[in-house]
Design an enzyme around this catalytic site. Structure first.
Site, mmCIF file in Angstrom:
data_model
loop_
_atom_site.group_PDB
_atom_site.id
_atom_site.type_symbol
_atom_site.label_atom_id
_atom_site.label_comp_id
_atom_site.label_asym_id
_atom_site.label_seq_id
_atom_site.Cartn_x
_atom_site.Cartn_y
_atom_site.Cartn_z
ATOM 1 N N THR A 75 -22.297 -21.796 -11.894
ATOM 2 C CA THR A 75 -21.427 -22.629 -11.051
ATOM 3 C C THR A 75 -19.997 -22.127 -11.258
ATOM 4 O O THR A 75 -19.740 -21.339 -12.181
ATOM 5 C CB THR A 75 -21.538 -24.119 -11.437
ATOM 6 O OG1 THR A 75 -21.083 -24.263 -12.783
ATOM 7 C CG2 THR A 75 -22.973 -24.626 -11.326
ATOM 8 N N LYS B 170 -21.250 -35.042 -24.538
ATOM 9 C CA LYS B 170 -22.623 -34.805 -24.061
ATOM 10 C C LYS B 170 -23.666 -35.393 -25.017
ATOM 11 O O LYS B 170 -24.713 -35.874 -24.566
ATOM 12 C CB LYS B 170 -22.855 -33.303 -23.836
ATOM 13 C CG LYS B 170 -22.070 -32.733 -22.646
ATOM 14 C CD LYS B 170 -22.379 -33.430 -21.333
ATOM 15 C CE LYS B 170 -21.807 -32.709 -20.117
ATOM 16 N NZ LYS B 170 -22.038 -33.442 -18.861
ATOM 17 N N ASP C 23 -16.526 -37.315 -5.120
ATOM 18 C CA ASP C 23 -15.792 -36.252 -5.818
ATOM 19 C C ASP C 23 -14.308 -36.531 -5.699
ATOM 20 O O ASP C 23 -13.880 -37.231 -4.769
ATOM 21 C CB ASP C 23 -16.129 -34.874 -5.199
ATOM 22 C CG ASP C 23 -15.943 -33.731 -6.197
ATOM 23 O OD1 ASP C 23 -14.788 -33.500 -6.607
ATOM 24 O OD2 ASP C 23 -16.934 -33.093 -6.573
ATOM 25 N N ILE D 286 -25.213 -22.361 -16.403
ATOM 26 C CA ILE D 286 -25.620 -22.308 -14.992
ATOM 27 C C ILE D 286 -24.527 -21.605 -14.179
ATOM 28 O O ILE D 286 -23.334 -21.778 -14.460
ATOM 29 C CB ILE D 286 -25.810 -23.746 -14.443
ATOM 30 C CG1 ILE D 286 -26.779 -24.559 -15.324
ATOM 31 C CG2 ILE D 286 -26.311 -23.727 -12.985
ATOM 32 C CD1 ILE D 286 -28.177 -24.006 -15.462
ATOM 33 N N TYR E 214 -16.378 -31.735 -25.729
ATOM 34 C CA TYR E 214 -17.501 -31.682 -24.780
ATOM 35 C C TYR E 214 -18.812 -31.989 -25.515
ATOM 36 O O TYR E 214 -19.653 -32.737 -25.019
ATOM 37 C CB TYR E 214 -17.516 -30.280 -24.160
ATOM 38 C CG TYR E 214 -18.537 -30.041 -23.068
ATOM 39 C CD1 TYR E 214 -18.396 -30.613 -21.813
ATOM 40 C CD2 TYR E 214 -19.626 -29.192 -23.288
ATOM 41 C CE1 TYR E 214 -19.317 -30.354 -20.807
ATOM 42 C CE2 TYR E 214 -20.546 -28.927 -22.288
ATOM 43 C CZ TYR E 214 -20.393 -29.516 -21.049
ATOM 44 O OH TYR E 214 -21.305 -29.254 -20.054
ATOM 45 N N ASN F 230 -22.552 -37.012 -12.918
ATOM 46 C CA ASN F 230 -22.555 -35.559 -13.061
ATOM 47 C C ASN F 230 -21.167 -34.938 -13.219
ATOM 48 O O ASN F 230 -21.037 -33.826 -13.707
ATOM 49 C CB ASN F 230 -23.286 -34.990 -11.819
ATOM 50 C CG ASN F 230 -23.188 -33.495 -11.720
ATOM 51 O OD1 ASN F 230 -23.862 -32.789 -12.454
ATOM 52 N ND2 ASN F 230 -22.337 -33.001 -10.817
HETATM 53 N N1 LIG Z 1 -22.440 -24.998 -15.328
HETATM 54 C C1 LIG Z 1 -22.974 -25.063 -16.534
HETATM 55 O O1 LIG Z 1 -23.173 -24.052 -17.210
HETATM 56 C C2 LIG Z 1 -23.358 -26.397 -17.107
HETATM 57 C C3 LIG Z 1 -24.171 -26.426 -18.250
HETATM 58 C C4 LIG Z 1 -24.534 -27.642 -18.793
HETATM 59 C C5 LIG Z 1 -24.099 -28.815 -18.200
HETATM 60 N N2 LIG Z 1 -23.306 -28.761 -17.111
HETATM 61 C C6 LIG Z 1 -22.868 -30.023 -16.546
HETATM 62 O O2 LIG Z 1 -23.144 -30.055 -15.172
HETATM 63 C C7 LIG Z 1 -22.241 -30.949 -14.528
HETATM 64 C C8 LIG Z 1 -21.673 -30.295 -13.294
HETATM 65 O O3 LIG Z 1 -20.987 -29.136 -13.670
HETATM 66 P P1 LIG Z 1 -20.868 -27.867 -12.712
HETATM 67 O O4 LIG Z 1 -21.111 -26.682 -13.554
HETATM 68 O O5 LIG Z 1 -21.661 -28.082 -11.490
HETATM 69 O O6 LIG Z 1 -19.290 -27.909 -12.406
HETATM 70 P P2 LIG Z 1 -18.456 -27.734 -11.054
HETATM 71 O O7 LIG Z 1 -17.048 -27.522 -11.495
HETATM 72 O O8 LIG Z 1 -19.084 -26.730 -10.156
HETATM 73 O O9 LIG Z 1 -18.581 -29.168 -10.362
HETATM 74 C C9 LIG Z 1 -18.012 -30.300 -10.925
HETATM 75 C C10 LIG Z 1 -17.496 -31.208 -9.814
HETATM 76 O O10 LIG Z 1 -16.991 -32.402 -10.430
HETATM 77 C C11 LIG Z 1 -15.804 -32.766 -9.775
HETATM 78 N N3 LIG Z 1 -14.985 -33.596 -10.671
HETATM 79 C C12 LIG Z 1 -14.306 -33.197 -11.766
HETATM 80 N N4 LIG Z 1 -13.650 -34.230 -12.310
HETATM 81 C C13 LIG Z 1 -13.927 -35.317 -11.539
HETATM 82 C C14 LIG Z 1 -13.528 -36.671 -11.569
HETATM 83 N N5 LIG Z 1 -12.688 -37.124 -12.505
HETATM 84 N N6 LIG Z 1 -13.992 -37.509 -10.613
HETATM 85 C C15 LIG Z 1 -14.821 -37.055 -9.642
HETATM 86 N N7 LIG Z 1 -15.236 -35.775 -9.564
HETATM 87 C C16 LIG Z 1 -14.780 -34.914 -10.490
HETATM 88 C C17 LIG Z 1 -15.123 -31.453 -9.424
HETATM 89 O O11 LIG Z 1 -14.149 -31.631 -8.394
HETATM 90 C C18 LIG Z 1 -16.318 -30.615 -9.010
HETATM 91 O O12 LIG Z 1 -16.559 -30.727 -7.618
HETATM 92 C C19 LIG Z 1 -21.223 -31.344 -15.590
HETATM 93 O O13 LIG Z 1 -21.576 -32.594 -16.133
HETATM 94 C C20 LIG Z 1 -21.376 -30.257 -16.623
HETATM 95 O O14 LIG Z 1 -20.981 -30.681 -17.902
HETATM 96 C C21 LIG Z 1 -22.926 -27.581 -16.544
#
Ligand SMILES: NC(=O)c1ccc[n+]([C@@H]2O[C@H](COP(=O)([O-])OP(=O)(O)OC[C@H]3O[C@@H](n4cnc5c(N)ncnc54)[C@H](O)[C@@H]3O)[C@@H](O)[C@H]2O)c1
Length: 263
Positions: free
Chosen positions: A189, A158, A36, A187, A154, A89
């Site tokens: 988060t 994706k 991260d 989700i 986005y 991710n």
């Molecule tokens: N939360 C949702 O509703 C949702 C829905 C569909 C897809 N997603 C996907 O799930 C994945 C995770 O998202 P999340 O909701 O857990 O987000 P989150 O913000 O909780 O976690 C994302 C993490 O990625 C890290 N990060 C960001 N940029 C970075 C970089 N350049 N290098 C290394 N780390 C980096 C951040 O510091 C953070 O810890 C993403 O790919 C997101 O597109 C999320």
């Protein structure tokens, strides 16, 4: 345990879905590299895994920088002697209508959300090919299967992740390397939960749009990632798995009879 003796690297593992996946992998016996750019989040997750009796190391990496991707994969391979699972991710998202997105915002979204997924895959394949085995799981999204208002960059990223998953899956199918994607719906988060304070009306509309009437939990996505990463998915490659409470199954068409999801 479903991942005994496996070595796994998860990007964006300092929060949300990546955090849940890292902890789940560790509970299932994997040695985990928590990657991260957020040092506090990454260190916290690695230390929580160790306190629970698992094995984890934090590695600081900004996946928007190719050299840091190379270093992250090398760290996992050097530290543990192999790499069995890569979970791409991490994400950056710019928000705005297609005609209003800035070039800078577009490029950063593509760098972190798509180029990084390809480059980490390329670097992991170098390690996995001689092993003759490996599993790559990409976090895509239902936004990789349909369009969203003000998320054009986005959406493009994706959809690209889903396409990259298919190409990787078929190209390495006879080399023991599988590649699959999970497509989460909304989700709970930090990025979405922050709306609770700033735009509770928007969050309520999101919940309402989901047939199950609620956000997903990070663990509900980690469960899918675990399956795809494990040997239980030995005949699954190039596939995407939707986990979205029914969101993508709905055409968006309002009910002709007036009867909706509530009954
Ligand atoms: N939360 C949702 O509703 C949702 C829905 C569909 C897809 N997603 C996907 O799930 C994945 C995770 O998202 P999340 O909701 O857990 O987000 P989150 O913000 O909780 O976690 C994302 C993490 O990625 C890290 N990060 C960001 N940029 C970075 C970089 N350049 N290098 C290394 N780390 C980096 C951040 O510091 C953070 O810890 C993403 O790919 C997101 O597109 C999320």
């Amino acid at each position: 345990m479903r991942l005994e003796n496996k070595v796994a690297l998860i990007t964006g593992a300092g929060s949300g879905i990546g955090e849940a996946t890292a902890k789940t992998f560790a509970r299932e016996g994997a040695r985990v590299v928590v990657a991260d750019l957020n040092d506090d989040g990454g260190r916290r997750v690695a230390s929580q895994i160790r306190s629970a009796g698992g094995e984890a190391e934090f590695f600081h990496a900004d996946v928007g920088a190719p050299r840091e991707i190379e270093a992250m994969i090398k760290f996992a391979a050097d530290r543990y002697g192999r790499l069995d699972i890569l979970h791409n991710n991490a994400i950056f998202t710019t928000v705005g209508r297609v005609g209003e997105i800035t070039l800078e915002g577009w490029q950063k979204t593509v760098d972190v959300g798509l180029t990084a997924y390809w480059y980490a895959t390329k670097c992991a394949i170098e390690v996995m090919l001689p092993q003759k085995r490996g599993a790559i799981v990409n976090t895509a999204s239902v936004s990789g299967l349909a369009g969203d208002y003000t998320l054009g960059a986005y959406n493009a990223v994706k959809h690209g992740v889903v396409a990259l998953t298919k190409a990787t899956g078929i190209e390495y199918a006879r080399k023991g390397i599988r590649c699959n994607a999970v497509c989460p719906g909304p989700i709970g988060t930090p990025p979405l939960l922050r709306l609770e304070d700033s735009r509770p009306d928007v969050l309520a509309r999101i919940r309402e749009a989901i047939p199950m009437g609620r956000l997903g939990e990070p663990q509900e996505i980690a469960n899918v990632v675990l399956f795809l990463a494990s040997d239980e998915a030995s005949f699954v490659t190039g596939a995407f798995f939707v986990a979205d409470g029914g969101l993508w199954a709905h055409s968006g068409m309002p009910s002709l009879s007036g009867q909706g999801p509530e009954w």
